[in-house]
Design an enzyme around this catalytic site. Sequence first.
Site, PDB file in Angstrom:
ATOM      1  N   ASP A 169      -1.200   7.732   3.469  1.00 17.14           N
ATOM      2  CA  ASP A 169      -0.671   9.090   3.659  1.00 17.14           C
ATOM      3  C   ASP A 169      -1.290  10.047   2.642  1.00 17.14           C
ATOM      4  OD1 ASP A 169       2.040   8.535   5.466  1.00 17.14           O
ATOM      5  OD2 ASP A 169       1.577   6.919   4.065  1.00 17.14           O
ATOM      6  N   THR A 185       0.818  -1.219   0.000  1.00 16.90           N
ATOM      7  CA  THR A 185       0.000   0.000   0.000  1.00 16.90           C
ATOM      8  C   THR A 185       0.849   1.266   0.000  1.00 16.90           C
ATOM      9  OG1 THR A 185      -0.144  -0.090   2.412  1.00 16.90           O
ATOM     10  CG2 THR A 185      -1.941  -1.107   1.166  1.00 16.90           C
ATOM     11  N   THR A 228      -5.589   1.978  13.310  1.00 17.16           N
ATOM     12  CA  THR A 228      -6.088   2.607  12.075  1.00 17.16           C
ATOM     13  C   THR A 228      -6.498   1.540  11.070  1.00 17.16           C
ATOM     14  OG1 THR A 228      -3.850   2.710  11.158  1.00 17.16           O
ATOM     15  CG2 THR A 228      -4.607   4.633  12.372  1.00 17.16           C
ATOM     16  N   ARG A 268      -4.822  10.988   3.546  1.00 19.87           N
ATOM     17  CA  ARG A 268      -4.818  11.984   4.620  1.00 19.87           C
ATOM     18  C   ARG A 268      -4.393  13.349   4.097  1.00 19.87           C
ATOM     19  NH1 ARG A 268      -1.784   7.801   8.772  1.00 19.87           N
ATOM     20  NH2 ARG A 268      -3.637   6.553   9.295  1.00 19.87           N
ATOM     21  N   HIS A 309       5.764   5.107   4.329  1.00 13.19           N
ATOM     22  CA  HIS A 309       4.533   5.392   5.056  1.00 13.19           C
ATOM     23  C   HIS A 309       4.893   5.850   6.462  1.00 13.19           C
ATOM     24  CE1 HIS A 309       0.760   5.070   7.100  1.00 13.19           C
ATOM     25  NE2 HIS A 309       1.132   3.994   7.794  1.00 13.19           N
TER      26      HIS A 309
END
Length: 199
Positions: free
Chosen positions: A21, A16, A94, A24, A48
């Site tokens: 990030d 990923t 998360t 966001r 990340h």
Amino acid sequence: YVRKGLGLERNRVFGTGTLLDTARLIRTLSEESGVGRRSIQAYSLGEHGDSSMIPFSSVTIGGLPFDAYDISKEKVLEATRQIGMTIIEGKKSTEFGIGRALTEIAACILRDEKKIMPASVLLQGEYGQHDVHCGVPCLIGKNGIEKIIELPLTEEEQEMSGMGFTVMESFTDRVFVESEQGKGTAVTLIKYLDTYHGI
């Protein structure tokens, strides 16, 4: 490690990367500019976490460059990085964010959507890097990563991205050294993921 062990091409084994990030980042840019998220194009590159970098020269908001808006780069960076910590402080993890990111990647492959999004892929000359996996924009479709997109970075951004790539390279080297010392690859990966990302 898995890709090498199975002898698979880089387009078939990827992570990923900075997709979370980037989500966001777009959220922060939307809040600061008042423009809807779907009208914003922006990416986080590298690792990340706190060492990821934002190439502001490639950010567009409603078709306009980032500099057309009165938005502080420092505020965007701080807010983007703080979102993850705010979520962790609130519910201790998360998992929904990364779950959605994985779902988005899976949908791109299954539906052959040809969508451009960040993914952690083996770089072989792209961005001036070799033999390191980092989050960079990629065209994703039924064949996995079908193309790596090289954004035109400014000199300052190239230097910043290089620092992020170095973090990933150092992390990978430490994992392999410990695995060769017989400490166990799986245990080593879990330990470092716990250290770096609080999972």
